[in-house]
Scaffold this motif. Structure first.
Motif, PDB file in Angstrom:
ATOM      1  N   VAL A  27       0.852  -1.185   0.000  1.00  0.00           N
ATOM      2  CA  VAL A  27       0.000   0.000   0.000  1.00  0.00           C
ATOM      3  C   VAL A  27       0.889   1.236   0.000  1.00  0.00           C
ATOM      4  O   VAL A  27       1.753   1.386   0.863  1.00  0.00           O
ATOM      5  N   THR A  28       0.691   2.107  -0.988  1.00  0.00           N
ATOM      6  CA  THR A  28       1.441   3.353  -1.073  1.00  0.00           C
ATOM      7  C   THR A  28       0.498   4.518  -0.812  1.00  0.00           C
ATOM      8  O   THR A  28      -0.521   4.668  -1.495  1.00  0.00           O
ATOM      9  N   THR A  29       0.819   5.331   0.178  1.00  0.00           N
ATOM     10  CA  THR A  29      -0.010   6.487   0.531  1.00  0.00           C
ATOM     11  C   THR A  29       0.764   7.759   0.234  1.00  0.00           C
ATOM     12  O   THR A  29       1.899   7.923   0.687  1.00  0.00           O
ATOM     13  N   GLN A  30       0.147   8.649  -0.548  1.00  0.00           N
ATOM     14  CA  GLN A  30       0.794   9.906  -0.900  1.00  0.00           C
ATOM     15  C   GLN A  30      -0.117  11.070  -0.527  1.00  0.00           C
ATOM     16  O   GLN A  30      -1.313  11.068  -0.844  1.00  0.00           O
ATOM     17  N   THR A  31       0.457  12.075   0.145  1.00  0.00           N
ATOM     18  CA  THR A  31      -0.319  13.235   0.565  1.00  0.00           C
ATOM     19  C   THR A  31       0.026  14.440  -0.297  1.00  0.00           C
ATOM     20  O   THR A  31       1.110  14.532  -0.870  1.00  0.00           O
ATOM     21  N   GLY A  32      -0.931  15.378  -0.370  1.00  0.00           N
ATOM     22  CA  GLY A  32      -0.727  16.625  -1.107  1.00  0.00           C
ATOM     23  C   GLY A  32      -0.582  17.798  -0.159  1.00  0.00           C
ATOM     24  O   GLY A  32      -0.547  17.639   1.065  1.00  0.00           O
ATOM     25  N   SER A  33      -0.511  18.990  -0.719  1.00  0.00           N
ATOM     26  CA  SER A  33      -0.319  20.204   0.084  1.00  0.00           C
ATOM     27  C   SER A  33      -1.595  20.560   0.838  1.00  0.00           C
ATOM     28  O   SER A  33      -2.714  20.372   0.341  1.00  0.00           O
ATOM     29  N   ILE A  34      -1.419  21.114   2.037  1.00  0.00           N
ATOM     30  CA  ILE A  34      -2.560  21.522   2.845  1.00  0.00           C
ATOM     31  C   ILE A  34      -3.157  22.803   2.284  1.00  0.00           C
ATOM     32  O   ILE A  34      -2.432  23.696   1.809  1.00  0.00           O
ATOM     33  N   GLY A  35      -4.507  22.881   2.295  1.00  0.00           N
ATOM     34  CA  GLY A  35      -5.195  24.034   1.750  1.00  0.00           C
ATOM     35  C   GLY A  35      -5.570  25.048   2.812  1.00  0.00           C
ATOM     36  O   GLY A  35      -5.301  24.872   4.004  1.00  0.00           O
ATOM     37  N   ALA A  36      -6.230  26.121   2.360  1.00  0.00           N
ATOM     38  CA  ALA A  36      -6.649  27.176   3.287  1.00  0.00           C
ATOM     39  C   ALA A  36      -7.669  26.673   4.295  1.00  0.00           C
ATOM     40  O   ALA A  36      -7.825  27.252   5.373  1.00  0.00           O
ATOM     41  N   ASP A  37      -8.372  25.593   3.943  1.00  0.00           N
ATOM     42  CA  ASP A  37      -9.380  25.022   4.842  1.00  0.00           C
ATOM     43  C   ASP A  37      -8.770  24.003   5.808  1.00  0.00           C
ATOM     44  O   ASP A  37      -9.497  23.256   6.471  1.00  0.00           O
ATOM     45  N   ASN A  38      -7.439  23.964   5.857  1.00  0.00           N
ATOM     46  CA  ASN A  38      -6.712  23.024   6.724  1.00  0.00           C
ATOM     47  C   ASN A  38      -6.963  21.563   6.355  1.00  0.00           C
ATOM     48  O   ASN A  38      -6.874  20.676   7.204  1.00  0.00           O
ATOM     49  N   MET A  39      -7.279  21.307   5.091  1.00  0.00           N
ATOM     50  CA  MET A  39      -7.435  19.949   4.589  1.00  0.00           C
ATOM     51  C   MET A  39      -6.356  19.671   3.551  1.00  0.00           C
ATOM     52  O   MET A  39      -5.899  20.585   2.862  1.00  0.00           O
ATOM     53  N   PHE A  40      -5.938  18.388   3.442  1.00  0.00           N
ATOM     54  CA  PHE A  40      -4.993  18.030   2.396  1.00  0.00           C
ATOM     55  C   PHE A  40      -5.432  16.735   1.721  1.00  0.00           C
ATOM     56  O   PHE A  40      -5.993  15.855   2.368  1.00  0.00           O
ATOM     57  N   PRO A  41      -5.213  16.633   0.396  1.00  0.00           N
ATOM     58  CA  PRO A  41      -5.622  15.414  -0.336  1.00  0.00           C
ATOM     59  C   PRO A  41      -4.718  14.251  -0.020  1.00  0.00           C
ATOM     60  O   PRO A  41      -3.557  14.413   0.373  1.00  0.00           O
ATOM     61  N   LEU A  42      -5.278  13.052  -0.222  1.00  0.00           N
ATOM     62  CA  LEU A  42      -4.536  11.833   0.077  1.00  0.00           C
ATOM     63  C   LEU A  42      -4.950  10.741  -0.902  1.00  0.00           C
ATOM     64  O   LEU A  42      -6.137  10.592  -1.203  1.00  0.00           O
ATOM     65  N   THR A  43      -3.967   9.993  -1.404  1.00  0.00           N
ATOM     66  CA  THR A  43      -4.211   8.886  -2.319  1.00  0.00           C
ATOM     67  C   THR A  43      -3.587   7.618  -1.758  1.00  0.00           C
ATOM     68  O   THR A  43      -2.413   7.621  -1.384  1.00  0.00           O
TER      69      THR A  43
END
Length: 231
Positions: A27-43
């Motif tokens: 399982v490979t988990t990759q995160t993205g940059s955090i946004g103004a809403d304090n959320m960040f994408p994840l795959t």
């Protein structure tokens, strides 16, 4: 009954029946940059590395065609630190078993609750993880409880002793098979990364049930090992 036993014997299967199954998944988990809403994408990308088995020492074929391509789950992490899965393999989730997979992942995240205070050596905490998975249109119910005991802290890691209990009901052909048992294991938690790096358990399960004329009375050993590499 005797008819079933005779058919098994003709197939070269004698009692007691010993079945071994091995599953290895990456399982490979990759995160993205955090946004103004304090959320960040994840795959999260899942891929089967190995799925094999043998029955009484003879290899049995397990088709990998549908699993070879793997699966990707897309979502985001909110300010509460919990994962919210909203699509699988690129498509939005809809009212199918994919929704159940997404709900299961979210439920697992909600049930992981580490203590909100510094732990002392010898201190324990308990995690309850009831799960319901789709299986042939019916629910596969799993009730699992894990007790973690902090045994030491060294080299930036916290080391835990694990005691686990599990109760599972599998619906099959208008009947059900029950599995329940206990086991022990170890967990290594990286304090710097706030994440588990190693986790292993060895659980012994008692299997009982009856499907028409077939009565099941067995013992199963389930060995699980997880290793997480954080980049």
């Amino acid at each position: 009954n005797d008819t079933i036993i005779s058919k098994l014997t003709l197939m070269g299967i004698t009692q007691p029946i010993a079945l071994n199954v091995k599953m290895e998944m990456k399982v490979t988990t990759q995160t993205g940059s955090i946004g103004a809403d304090n959320m960040f994408p994840l795959t999260m990308k899942y891929k089967f590395e190995d799925l094999s088995g043998d029955l009484n020492g003879k290899s049995i074929p397990i088709p990998m065609d549908k699993l070879a391509g793997g699966m990707a789950i897309y979502g985001y992490v909110g300010p509460d630190g919990k994962l919210k899965a909203d699509s699988i393999s690129g498509g939005k989730v809809h009212d199918t078993s994919e929704v159940k997979v997404s709900q299961m992942m979210n439920d697992i995240q909600k049930n992981i609750k580490f203590p909100d205070h510094p732990m002392k050596i010898g201190e324990t905490f308990t995690q309850n993880m009831p799960l319901s998975l789709p299986l042939a249109g019916k629910g596969l119910n799993i009730d699992s409880k894990v007790v973690y005991k902090l045994v030491s802290i060294a080299d930036g890691n916290a080391y835990f002793y694990v005691e686990q209990s599990m109760d599972m009901t599998i619906p099959i052909s208008g009947a059900s098979i029950n599995l329940n048992g206990t086991g022990t294991g170890k967990l290594v938690y990286s304090i710097k990364d706030n994440f588990t790096t190693d986790y292993s358990t060895n659980v012994t399960l008692i299997v009982t049930g009856q499907i028409k004329t077939l009565k099941i009375d067995a013992t199963a050993g389930m060995n699980m090992e997880y290793k997480n590499i954080i980049n």
